[in-house]
Design a protein around this motif. Structure first.
Motif, mmCIF file in Angstrom:
data_model
loop_
_atom_site.group_PDB
_atom_site.id
_atom_site.type_symbol
_atom_site.label_atom_id
_atom_site.label_comp_id
_atom_site.label_asym_id
_atom_site.label_seq_id
_atom_site.Cartn_x
_atom_site.Cartn_y
_atom_site.Cartn_z
ATOM 1 N N LEU A 347 -6.297 8.923 2.885
ATOM 2 C CA LEU A 347 -6.343 7.829 1.881
ATOM 3 C C LEU A 347 -5.100 6.972 2.256
ATOM 4 C CD1 LEU A 347 -7.835 8.976 -1.443
ATOM 5 C CD2 LEU A 347 -9.035 7.510 0.040
ATOM 6 N N HIS A 348 -3.939 7.644 2.159
ATOM 7 C CA HIS A 348 -2.651 7.120 2.553
ATOM 8 C C HIS A 348 -2.897 6.302 3.853
ATOM 9 C CE1 HIS A 348 1.586 7.083 3.385
ATOM 10 N NE2 HIS A 348 1.433 6.101 2.424
ATOM 11 N N ALA A 349 -3.209 7.072 5.025
ATOM 12 C CA ALA A 349 -3.128 6.632 6.204
ATOM 13 C C ALA A 349 -4.042 5.262 6.381
ATOM 14 C CB ALA A 349 -3.695 7.707 7.124
ATOM 15 N N LEU A 350 -5.107 5.263 5.791
ATOM 16 C CA LEU A 350 -5.943 4.174 5.847
ATOM 17 C C LEU A 350 -5.258 2.801 4.966
ATOM 18 C CD1 LEU A 350 -8.560 2.661 6.462
ATOM 19 C CD2 LEU A 350 -9.765 3.768 4.421
ATOM 20 N N VAL A 351 -4.596 3.264 3.790
ATOM 21 C CA VAL A 351 -4.032 2.175 3.079
ATOM 22 C C VAL A 351 -3.000 1.527 3.882
ATOM 23 C CG1 VAL A 351 -2.775 2.076 0.964
ATOM 24 C CG2 VAL A 351 -4.894 3.228 0.725
ATOM 25 N N ILE A 352 -2.158 2.476 4.254
ATOM 26 C CA ILE A 352 -0.793 2.103 5.254
ATOM 27 C C ILE A 352 -1.202 1.146 6.441
ATOM 28 C CG2 ILE A 352 1.187 2.675 6.657
ATOM 29 C CD1 ILE A 352 1.357 2.728 3.381
ATOM 30 N N THR A 353 -2.216 1.518 7.156
ATOM 31 C CA THR A 353 -2.736 0.779 8.468
ATOM 32 C C THR A 353 -3.569 -0.438 8.128
ATOM 33 O OG1 THR A 353 -4.379 2.291 8.749
ATOM 34 C CG2 THR A 353 -2.556 2.933 9.778
ATOM 35 N N ARG A 354 -4.064 -0.582 7.116
ATOM 36 C CA ARG A 354 -4.963 -1.756 6.668
ATOM 37 C C ARG A 354 -4.876 -2.506 5.592
ATOM 38 N NH1 ARG A 354 -9.963 -1.522 9.450
ATOM 39 N NH2 ARG A 354 -10.190 -3.468 8.316
ATOM 40 N N PRO A 355 -3.512 -3.180 5.558
ATOM 41 C CA PRO A 355 -3.372 -4.026 4.256
ATOM 42 C C PRO A 355 -4.378 -4.964 3.761
ATOM 43 C CG PRO A 355 -1.272 -3.923 5.726
ATOM 44 C CD PRO A 355 -2.606 -3.485 6.484
ATOM 45 N N ASP A 356 -5.121 -4.987 4.956
ATOM 46 C CA ASP A 356 -6.549 -5.959 4.415
ATOM 47 C C ASP A 356 -7.405 -5.424 3.563
ATOM 48 O OD1 ASP A 356 -6.754 -4.635 6.954
ATOM 49 O OD2 ASP A 356 -8.955 -5.437 7.083
ATOM 50 N N ALA A 366 -12.509 -13.833 -8.186
ATOM 51 C CA ALA A 366 -11.474 -12.712 -8.991
ATOM 52 C C ALA A 366 -11.536 -11.639 -7.756
ATOM 53 C CB ALA A 366 -12.599 -12.258 -10.003
ATOM 54 N N ALA A 367 -10.799 -10.887 -7.896
ATOM 55 C CA ALA A 367 -10.169 -9.760 -6.917
ATOM 56 C C ALA A 367 -10.331 -8.480 -7.642
ATOM 57 C CB ALA A 367 -8.882 -10.270 -6.512
ATOM 58 N N ALA A 368 -10.422 -7.515 -6.871
ATOM 59 C CA ALA A 368 -10.530 -5.867 -7.214
ATOM 60 C C ALA A 368 -9.670 -5.144 -6.217
ATOM 61 C CB ALA A 368 -11.900 -5.491 -7.509
ATOM 62 N N LEU A 369 -9.273 -4.070 -6.716
ATOM 63 C CA LEU A 369 -8.708 -3.094 -5.834
ATOM 64 C C LEU A 369 -9.534 -2.566 -4.804
ATOM 65 C CD1 LEU A 369 -6.172 -1.068 -7.778
ATOM 66 C CD2 LEU A 369 -5.499 -2.663 -6.285
ATOM 67 N N GLY A 370 -9.150 -2.415 -3.482
ATOM 68 C CA GLY A 370 -9.850 -1.660 -2.281
ATOM 69 C C GLY A 370 -10.293 -0.616 -2.607
ATOM 70 N N GLY A 371 -11.296 0.044 -2.020
ATOM 71 C CA GLY A 371 -11.706 1.386 -2.513
ATOM 72 C C GLY A 371 -10.745 2.476 -2.295
ATOM 73 N N ALA A 372 -10.009 2.499 -1.104
ATOM 74 C CA ALA A 372 -9.270 3.491 -0.644
ATOM 75 C C ALA A 372 -7.842 3.532 -1.508
ATOM 76 C CB ALA A 372 -8.547 3.342 0.871
ATOM 77 N N LEU A 373 -7.422 2.128 -1.796
ATOM 78 C CA LEU A 373 -6.022 2.340 -2.639
ATOM 79 C C LEU A 373 -6.506 2.680 -3.922
ATOM 80 C CD1 LEU A 373 -3.173 1.490 -2.984
ATOM 81 C CD2 LEU A 373 -3.832 -0.946 -3.120
ATOM 82 N N LYS A 374 -7.509 2.139 -4.323
ATOM 83 C CA LYS A 374 -7.934 2.694 -5.898
ATOM 84 C C LYS A 374 -8.277 4.149 -5.878
ATOM 85 C CE LYS A 374 -11.241 0.323 -8.095
ATOM 86 N NZ LYS A 374 -12.404 -0.132 -8.437
ATOM 87 N N ALA A 375 -8.833 4.717 -4.909
ATOM 88 C CA ALA A 375 -8.855 6.442 -5.041
ATOM 89 C C ALA A 375 -7.631 6.994 -4.654
ATOM 90 C CB ALA A 375 -9.916 6.561 -3.560
ATOM 91 N N LEU A 376 -6.817 6.520 -3.842
ATOM 92 C CA LEU A 376 -5.369 7.025 -3.678
ATOM 93 C C LEU A 376 -4.735 7.019 -5.067
ATOM 94 C CD1 LEU A 376 -3.271 8.299 -1.725
ATOM 95 C CD2 LEU A 376 -2.252 5.984 -1.385
ATOM 96 N N ALA A 377 -4.784 5.863 -5.697
ATOM 97 C CA ALA A 377 -4.006 5.788 -7.150
ATOM 98 C C ALA A 377 -4.603 6.880 -8.032
ATOM 99 C CB ALA A 377 -3.826 4.270 -7.750
#
Length: 673
Positions: A347-356, A366-377
Motif C-alpha cells: 500500500l505504501h509503495a503505491l501511495v508513494i509512487t502515485r500521488p495522483d 467533492a473529493a474523497a481519499l483514494g483507496g490505497a491511501l485510505k487503506a494504509l491509514a
C-alpha cells in the motif's frame, strides 16, 4: 398472446405500488419491437409486479400471458421473460403451483432455438415438472447435443438442483452426469461449474486434490479466453467515481460466478477456501486474480482465521498495471483496517509512487481519499501521516479524511494543527457544514487535542439554527469537549446553555467531564430519560453510567429501560443500572438475551461485562463461545458491511479483556457507542 387480457379486472388487483391497472400496458410492452419500450416494460415487471421477488395477485394473473410471450418466436429477448417466470415460480405456494400446472411449456423451451431461452428454461424444467425420470432424461439428452457454453453451465446448475429437489429419485444418475461433466474432454469452464455444483449438493464426491484441480482449470480457461477479453482489465478508466465503479465491476462475469459458486458451496471450510485463493492470486491472468481478490473479500468478512498470507497476496496485486485489479485490491484492503498490515508495504509503495491516486473526484466537485491511501491509514500505519499532511495542505480536503485519521491513533498527532486550521476556516452558514465539520471533529476528538477548544466553541456559538436543528455538528462538537475534559474559558457556559436543548444528554456528559458536579447534570439527565426519543434516553443512560452511584435516584427510570422495545436501549439501561445500583441479578438476564438474540449489540454487552468484573462471570460462557467461534458475529450471507470486520475484531478484543479481567481495548467501554 394477449387473449383474455382485457377480461381480467386489473384495477382490483395489486402490485408493489398499488393498483395493477397499468400491468396490461407492461405486458404489451414486453412484445414491442422497440427495444427501449421492452426494457422499460421489463423494468416495470421487476419493479412493481415482482418487486424484490414478491408475488402479488397481479403477478399470478400475469403468468399465462408471460408463458404465451415466452413461446412466441416473434418476441425478442424471450430468455429474459423465461428468467422472470422462473423467478416468480421460486416463491412457494400459488406461484409455484401455477407454473407446475403449465410445466410442459418448459419441456418445449429447453430445446428452443434461442440459447438464452434454453439457458433460462433448464431451471424451470427441474423446478416445475414433477416427473423426475423424464426431467433427468431431458437434461442428459440436452447435454449431449448442446453447443453453447453458457447453456451447458445452466444445465450443470440444473443437475445440482435436480439432486436437491429429488434426493431419493435418480439422484445417483444425476450425480454421475455431474461427475462426468467435471472431467475431460469438457471445456475447463464447464468442468469448474460441475465441481462447484458438486460442492453444493454432494461435497463428499469432490476430488481430494480439489484446490490444485480448480487452480489448474482456471488457468486453462484463461488461456482459452480471447486475448481482447484478457486485456480488458488494462483499460485506463478516468479517475472519477463513475470510472472507479466501472473498474470495480468484474470484467469476466462468468468466471466470477464460477468461483463464487464454489466458494459459496465450500462455505464453512475456510481452510480450503484460503488455499484456493492462495493458488488463484499468483495466476498469470489479471482477470483471474481480480476475481480472486473479490472472493477473498467475502472470506475476510465472514470468517476468523489467520489471513495474513492471503492479505499479503492481495497486497501484491497493487503493483499491477491492471486498473481494475489494483482498485479491487485497494477496496478489499480498505475494509480490513488493522488486518491489512501484511499488505502495508505494498500500500505504501503505491501511495508513494502515485500521488495522483491520493484523492478521487466525486459528484458535485467533492473529493474523497483514494483507496490505497485510505487503506494504509485505516491499517494504522504511521507512514500515512506525512501523505495526509500533504493532502491537508492542498486546496481541496477530502470529506472522509477526518474519519480515516481516527484509525492512526496518536501517530496522527502532527496533523492536529492542520485539522484545527481547517475546522476554524469552515464557513458556518454553509449547507455542507455538517458533512465537513463532523469528520474533522471526530479526528480531533480521537487525538484529544485540547488546543482545539477555540475552534470547537466557534462552531457551537456560530452554527445557524437551520443547521443546528440536525444536531450532528452540535453533538459532535460537544463530544469533542467531553473528550478534552478541560474547563477552558467559555466552555462551561456554552455547555450549560445546551442542557435544555436536544443535545442535553451529550452536554451533560461533557459538563460531568469538565466539572464533575452531579447536581448540575442530574436534572437534565432525568428529563432525558423521560424523553420519547430512544436515542436521547440511551445517551442519558450512558452518562448516568459514568456518574455511577451518585445517580441512584435515576434507578427506577433505568429499570424501566430494561423492558424497552429497542435492544440497544435495553442494553444501555442495563449497563447504567449496574453502574448505579450494582444489581447484577437484575441486569444479567437482559444482557444474555441481547447477546443471543441480537449479534449487533454483542460489543456493547462485552464492554459492560468488562466493567462488571467478577459480577459478570455468569455470562462468561457467552464470551468463551464467541472467542472459539470461527464465524464473525456480523457475518450474513451475501451481506456487505464496510466495517463488519472492524466491529468483529473490536468485539474479539473486548472479549479477551473480559476473560483477562482488564480494561477493554479499542477505547474502553465507549468504542461501540
Amino acid at each position: 398472446m394477449f387473449t383474455g387480457i382485457d377480461e381480467v379486472d386489473w384495477a382490483s388487483l395489486r402490485h408493489a405500488y398499488g393498483s395493477a391497472e397499468d400491468v396490461p400496458g407492461l405486458l404489451r410492452g414486453l412484445a414491442s419491437t422497440d427495444p427501449v419500450e421492452r426494457a422499460g416494460a421489463l423494468d416495470g415487471m421487476y419493479g412493481a409486479v415482482h418487486h424484490q421477488g414478491m408475488v402479488y395477485d397481479s403477478t399470478l394473473a400475469c403468468v399465462p400471458f408471460l408463458l404465451a410471450l415466452a413461446v412466441e418466436e416473434a418476441v425478442a429477448e424471450r430468455g429474459e421473460l423465461v428468467e422472470l417466470l422462473v423467478s416468480i415460480g421460486r416463491r412457494r405456494g400459488p406461484a409455484e403451483a401455477a407454473l407446475q400446472a403449465r410445466a410442459e411449456v418448459f419441456v418445449v423451451l429447453v430445446g428452443d432455438r434461442d440459447p438464452g431461452v434454453r439457458r433460462a428454461a433448464a431451471e424451470g424444467l427441474v423446478r416445475f415438472l414433477d416427473q423426475p425420470a423424464r426431467v433427468l432424461s431431458l437434461l442428459r439428452q440436452r447435454i449431449t447435443v448442446e453447443r453453447d457454453d453458457r447453456v451447458l453451465l445452466a444445465l450443470a446448475e440444473s443437475l445440482a438442483l435436480f439432486v436437491r429437489r429429488f434426493p431419493a429419485a435418480h439422484a445417483a444418475e444425476a450425480l454421475d452426469t455431474l461427475l462426468a461433466l467435471g472431467t475431460p474432454p469438457y471445456d475447463p469452464g464447464l468442468r469448474l461449474a460441475a465441481l462447484g455444483q458438486l460442492a453444493c449438493c454432494a461435497p463428499d464426491l469432490l476430488p481430494a486434490d480439489l484446490v490444485p484441480t480448480v487452480v489448474g482449470l482456471l488457468g486453462e480457461r484463461s488461456e482459452r479466453r480471447p486475448s481482447n477479453l484478457r486485456t480488458r482489465d488494462d483499460i485506463d478508466c478516468p479517475e472519477t467515481l463513475a470510472g472507479r465503479l466501472r473498474r470495480l465491476r468484474p470484467s469476466d462475469e462468468e468466471g466470477a460466478q464460477l468461483v463464487r459458486t464454489l466458494h459459496t458451496a465450500l462455505g464453512g471450510r475456510p481452510a480450503e477456501r484460503i488455499a484456493l485463493l492462495e493458488g488463484q492470486l499468483p495466476a498469470p491472468d489479471a482477470t483471474d486474480r481480480c476475481n480472486g481478490v473479490w472472493m477473498s473479500a467475502g472470506l475476510f468478512r465472514e470468517w476468523r482465521a489467520d489471513h495474513s498470507a492471503l492479505v499479503a497476496l492481495v497486497g501484491e496485486q497493487l503493483g499491477s498495471e491492471a486498473y481494475r485489479l489494483r482498485d479491487a485490491a485497494s477496496s478489499v484492503l480498505g475494509e480490513l483496517f488493522h488486518l491489512a498490515a501484511p499488505a502495508a508495504d505494498h500500500l505504501h509503495a503505491l501511495v508513494i509512487t502515485r500521488p495522483d491516486l491520493w484523492t478521487q473526484r466525486l459528484e458535485h466537485g467533492a473529493a474523497a481519499l483514494g483507496g490505497a491511501l485510505k487503506a494504509l491509514a485505516r491499517s494504522g500505519d504511521s507512514r500515512a501521516v506525512p501523505v495526509l499532511a500533504e493532502v491537508l495542505a492542498g486546496p481541496f480536503v477530502p470529506d472522509d479524511l477526518g474519519r480515516v485519521i481516527v484509525h492512526l491513533g496518536r501517530s496522527a498527532a502532527p496533523l492536529a494543527p492542520a485539522l484545527r486550521h481547517r475546522l476554524g476556516r469552515l464557513p458556518l452558514d454553509s449547507p455542507a457544514i455538517s458533512d465537513r465539520a463532523v469528520p474533522l471533529l471526530s479526528a480531533l476528538t480521537a487525538l484529544a487535542d485540547r488546543e482545539a477548544v477555540p475552534e470547537v466553541l466557534r462552531l457551537l456559538r456560530g452554527v445557524p439554527d437551520g443547521v443546528r436543528s440536525g444536531q450532528r455538528v452540535v453533538a459532535s462538537a460537544v463530544r469533542a469537549l467531553d473528550a478534552f475534559g478541560v474547563g477552558a474559558e467559555g466552555v462551561v457556559p456554552v455547555l450549560r446553555g445546551l442542557l435544555e436543548s436536544e443535545c442535553a444528554g451529550v452536554a451533560a456528559g461533557a459538563l460531568w467531564s469538565v466539572e464533575g458536579d452531579v447536581s448540575v447534570v442530574l436534572p437534565s439527565l432525568l428529563r432525558e430519560l423521560a424523553s420519547s426519543a430512544g436515542q436521547r434516553r440511551r445517551v442519558a443512560a450512558d452518562v448516568l453510567a459514568r456518574v455511577g452511584v451518585a445517580a441512584r435516584v435515576a434507578s427506577d427510570e433505568l429499570a424501566r429501560m430494561l423492558g424497552a422495545e429497542s435492544v440497544e436501549e435495553r442494553v444501555a439501561g442495563a449497563r447504567a443500572l449496574w453502574r448505579v445500583t450494582g444489581d447484577a441479578e437484575r441486569v444479567l438476564p437482559v444482557l444474555r438475551s441481547a447477546w443471543t438474540g441480537h449479534p449487533g449489540v454483542r460489543g456493547a454487552v462485552a464492554a459492560c461485562l468488562v466493567g462488571m468484573g467478577a459480577a459478570g462471570a455468569p455470562l462468561h460462557d457467552l464470551v468463551v463461545a464467541e472467542l472459539a467461534a470461527p464465524r464473525r458475529h456480523l457475518a450474513r450471507a451475501g451481506g456487505h458491511g464496510s466495517q463488519d470486520v472492524l466491529e468483529d475484531e473490536r468485539l474479539l478484543g473486548v472479549c479477551r479483556e473480559v476473560m483477562a479481567g482488564g480494561p477493554a481495548e479499542y477505547g474502553g467501554e465507549e468504542w461501540w457507542a
